[in-house]
Motif scaffolding. Structure first.
Motif, mmCIF file in Angstrom:
data_model
loop_
_atom_site.group_PDB
_atom_site.id
_atom_site.type_symbol
_atom_site.label_atom_id
_atom_site.label_comp_id
_atom_site.label_asym_id
_atom_site.label_seq_id
_atom_site.Cartn_x
_atom_site.Cartn_y
_atom_site.Cartn_z
ATOM 1 N N HIS A 76 0.035 2.702 16.257
ATOM 2 C CA HIS A 76 -0.145 1.650 15.259
ATOM 3 C C HIS A 76 -1.618 1.331 15.049
ATOM 4 O O HIS A 76 -2.032 0.990 13.951
ATOM 5 C CB HIS A 76 0.617 0.390 15.665
ATOM 6 C CG HIS A 76 2.096 0.596 15.757
ATOM 7 N ND1 HIS A 76 2.864 0.836 14.646
ATOM 8 C CD2 HIS A 76 2.932 0.626 16.822
ATOM 9 C CE1 HIS A 76 4.126 0.986 15.023
ATOM 10 N NE2 HIS A 76 4.199 0.867 16.334
ATOM 11 N N ARG A 77 -2.407 1.449 16.099
ATOM 12 C CA ARG A 77 -3.841 1.171 15.992
ATOM 13 C C ARG A 77 -4.494 2.147 15.007
ATOM 14 O O ARG A 77 -5.303 1.739 14.182
ATOM 15 C CB ARG A 77 -4.486 1.288 17.371
ATOM 16 C CG ARG A 77 -5.956 1.012 17.381
ATOM 17 C CD ARG A 77 -6.515 1.112 18.825
ATOM 18 N NE ARG A 77 -7.945 1.082 18.811
ATOM 19 C CZ ARG A 77 -8.716 2.159 18.708
ATOM 20 N NH1 ARG A 77 -8.180 3.352 18.647
ATOM 21 N NH2 ARG A 77 -10.027 2.044 18.702
ATOM 22 N N LEU A 78 -4.139 3.413 15.070
ATOM 23 C CA LEU A 78 -4.714 4.413 14.170
ATOM 24 C C LEU A 78 -4.288 4.166 12.727
ATOM 25 O O LEU A 78 -5.089 4.323 11.794
ATOM 26 C CB LEU A 78 -4.319 5.822 14.614
ATOM 27 C CG LEU A 78 -4.992 6.967 13.873
ATOM 28 C CD1 LEU A 78 -6.509 6.890 14.011
ATOM 29 C CD2 LEU A 78 -4.481 8.293 14.408
ATOM 30 N N VAL A 79 -3.045 3.763 12.530
ATOM 31 C CA VAL A 79 -2.575 3.431 11.183
ATOM 32 C C VAL A 79 -3.369 2.255 10.634
ATOM 33 O O VAL A 79 -3.843 2.276 9.485
ATOM 34 C CB VAL A 79 -1.058 3.121 11.187
ATOM 35 C CG1 VAL A 79 -0.609 2.594 9.838
ATOM 36 C CG2 VAL A 79 -0.267 4.354 11.576
ATOM 37 N N LEU A 80 -3.553 1.226 11.432
ATOM 38 C CA LEU A 80 -4.324 0.063 11.012
ATOM 39 C C LEU A 80 -5.770 0.448 10.701
ATOM 40 O O LEU A 80 -6.329 0.023 9.684
ATOM 41 C CB LEU A 80 -4.278 -1.020 12.093
ATOM 42 C CG LEU A 80 -5.080 -2.286 11.793
ATOM 43 C CD1 LEU A 80 -4.498 -3.006 10.583
ATOM 44 C CD2 LEU A 80 -5.105 -3.188 13.003
ATOM 45 N N LEU A 81 -6.376 1.257 11.549
ATOM 46 C CA LEU A 81 -7.756 1.692 11.311
ATOM 47 C C LEU A 81 -7.878 2.519 10.037
ATOM 48 O O LEU A 81 -8.889 2.445 9.329
ATOM 49 C CB LEU A 81 -8.284 2.476 12.511
ATOM 50 C CG LEU A 81 -8.571 1.647 13.762
ATOM 51 C CD1 LEU A 81 -8.939 2.548 14.938
ATOM 52 C CD2 LEU A 81 -9.681 0.645 13.493
ATOM 53 N N THR A 82 -6.850 3.306 9.714
ATOM 54 C CA THR A 82 -6.861 4.084 8.476
ATOM 55 C C THR A 82 -6.831 3.164 7.265
ATOM 56 O O THR A 82 -7.562 3.368 6.289
ATOM 57 C CB THR A 82 -5.672 5.064 8.450
ATOM 58 O OG1 THR A 82 -5.759 5.921 9.593
ATOM 59 C CG2 THR A 82 -5.672 5.901 7.194
ATOM 60 N N PHE A 83 -6.007 2.126 7.324
ATOM 61 C CA PHE A 83 -5.983 1.148 6.225
ATOM 62 C C PHE A 83 -7.319 0.416 6.105
ATOM 63 O O PHE A 83 -7.807 0.164 5.007
ATOM 64 C CB PHE A 83 -4.840 0.141 6.419
ATOM 65 C CG PHE A 83 -3.523 0.633 5.915
ATOM 66 C CD1 PHE A 83 -3.275 0.701 4.548
ATOM 67 C CD2 PHE A 83 -2.538 1.032 6.799
ATOM 68 C CE1 PHE A 83 -2.052 1.162 4.084
ATOM 69 C CE2 PHE A 83 -1.323 1.497 6.333
ATOM 70 C CZ PHE A 83 -1.077 1.567 4.967
ATOM 71 N N VAL A 84 -7.922 0.089 7.235
ATOM 72 C CA VAL A 84 -9.227 -0.573 7.214
ATOM 73 C C VAL A 84 -10.271 0.359 6.592
ATOM 74 O O VAL A 84 -11.096 -0.070 5.768
ATOM 75 C CB VAL A 84 -9.643 -1.009 8.640
ATOM 76 C CG1 VAL A 84 -11.106 -1.431 8.687
ATOM 77 C CG2 VAL A 84 -8.743 -2.130 9.127
ATOM 78 N N ALA A 85 -10.244 1.637 6.959
ATOM 79 C CA ALA A 85 -11.194 2.605 6.389
ATOM 80 C C ALA A 85 -11.007 2.708 4.879
ATOM 81 O O ALA A 85 -11.992 2.760 4.122
ATOM 82 C CB ALA A 85 -11.005 3.977 7.052
ATOM 83 N N PHE A 86 -9.772 2.722 4.421
ATOM 84 C CA PHE A 86 -9.527 2.789 2.987
ATOM 85 C C PHE A 86 -10.021 1.521 2.289
ATOM 86 O O PHE A 86 -10.608 1.583 1.209
ATOM 87 C CB PHE A 86 -8.043 3.024 2.689
ATOM 88 C CG PHE A 86 -7.765 3.183 1.230
ATOM 89 C CD1 PHE A 86 -8.136 4.328 0.572
ATOM 90 C CD2 PHE A 86 -7.146 2.173 0.509
ATOM 91 C CE1 PHE A 86 -7.905 4.480 -0.794
ATOM 92 C CE2 PHE A 86 -6.908 2.307 -0.846
ATOM 93 C CZ PHE A 86 -7.284 3.471 -1.498
ATOM 94 N N GLY A 87 -9.795 0.383 2.914
ATOM 95 C CA GLY A 87 -10.291 -0.878 2.348
ATOM 96 C C GLY A 87 -11.805 -0.885 2.247
ATOM 97 O O GLY A 87 -12.379 -1.328 1.242
ATOM 98 N N LEU A 88 -12.479 -0.385 3.275
ATOM 99 C CA LEU A 88 -13.935 -0.292 3.229
ATOM 100 C C LEU A 88 -14.404 0.655 2.129
ATOM 101 O O LEU A 88 -15.421 0.412 1.468
ATOM 102 C CB LEU A 88 -14.481 0.150 4.591
ATOM 103 C CG LEU A 88 -14.337 -0.863 5.726
ATOM 104 C CD1 LEU A 88 -14.752 -0.244 7.056
ATOM 105 C CD2 LEU A 88 -15.150 -2.113 5.427
#
Length: 156
Positions: A76-88
């Motif tokens: 789940h951490r990697l999924v969240l980080l992927t969404f954060v990267a896309f948001g950035l």
């Protein structure tokens, strides 16, 4: 025969894709551009319907049922980080522009998903990022005449 997840997902993709595809016929046409606003949605929806049909047919006439493979550990951490990267990436587009932001996003996402080890892997990361961002820019800007975001900070 009991419907499986593949059959349900395929039927939903096929049905919703067909419904939305039919709705694209009502989109207004622009006299200024040869490719109207219905062109890209039709491509995506046709692919969705095709893949949905493949799932349904594959489930109906496919191989014998096998037990599903054991699921790997959830990250789940990697999924969240992927969404954060896309948001950035989305936030960086106005400042950096499409070319620089997309290149940086693809590099960052590759590093996030599979950290490179060794010089050869770093070269691969940079080449993949260039191959992903340069052709997309050229196709949209040059061939389709669709303006992509220019960077307020960079001018490109």
């Amino acid at each position: 025969m009991r419907p499986t997840r593949d059959m349900v997902a395929g039927a939903l993709g096929l049905g919703l894709g067909a419904l939305l595809f039919a709705l694209t016929w009502g989109l207004p046409q622009s006299p200024f551009v040869p490719i109207g606003p219905d062109f890209y949605p039709r491509i995506v929806l046709a692919a969705t319907m095709l893949l949905g049909a493949v799932l349904v047919v594959g489930d109906l006439f496919g191989r014998r049922r096998r037990r599903p493979a054991a699921a790997g550990p959830r990250n789940h951490r990697l999924v969240l980080l992927t969404f954060v990267a896309f948001g950035l990436y989305v936030l960086a587009l106005p400042g950096l522009g499409f070319r620089i932001a997309t290149f940086a996003f693809v590099v960052g996402l590759q590093i996030l998903l599979d950290p490179p080890r060794g010089a050869g892997r770093w070269i691969t990361v940079l080449v993949v990022a260039a191959v992903m961002s340069v052709p997309v820019f050229l196709v949209f800007e040059r061939w389709l005449s669709i303006l992509l975001p220019r960077g307020a900070w960079t001018g490109v």
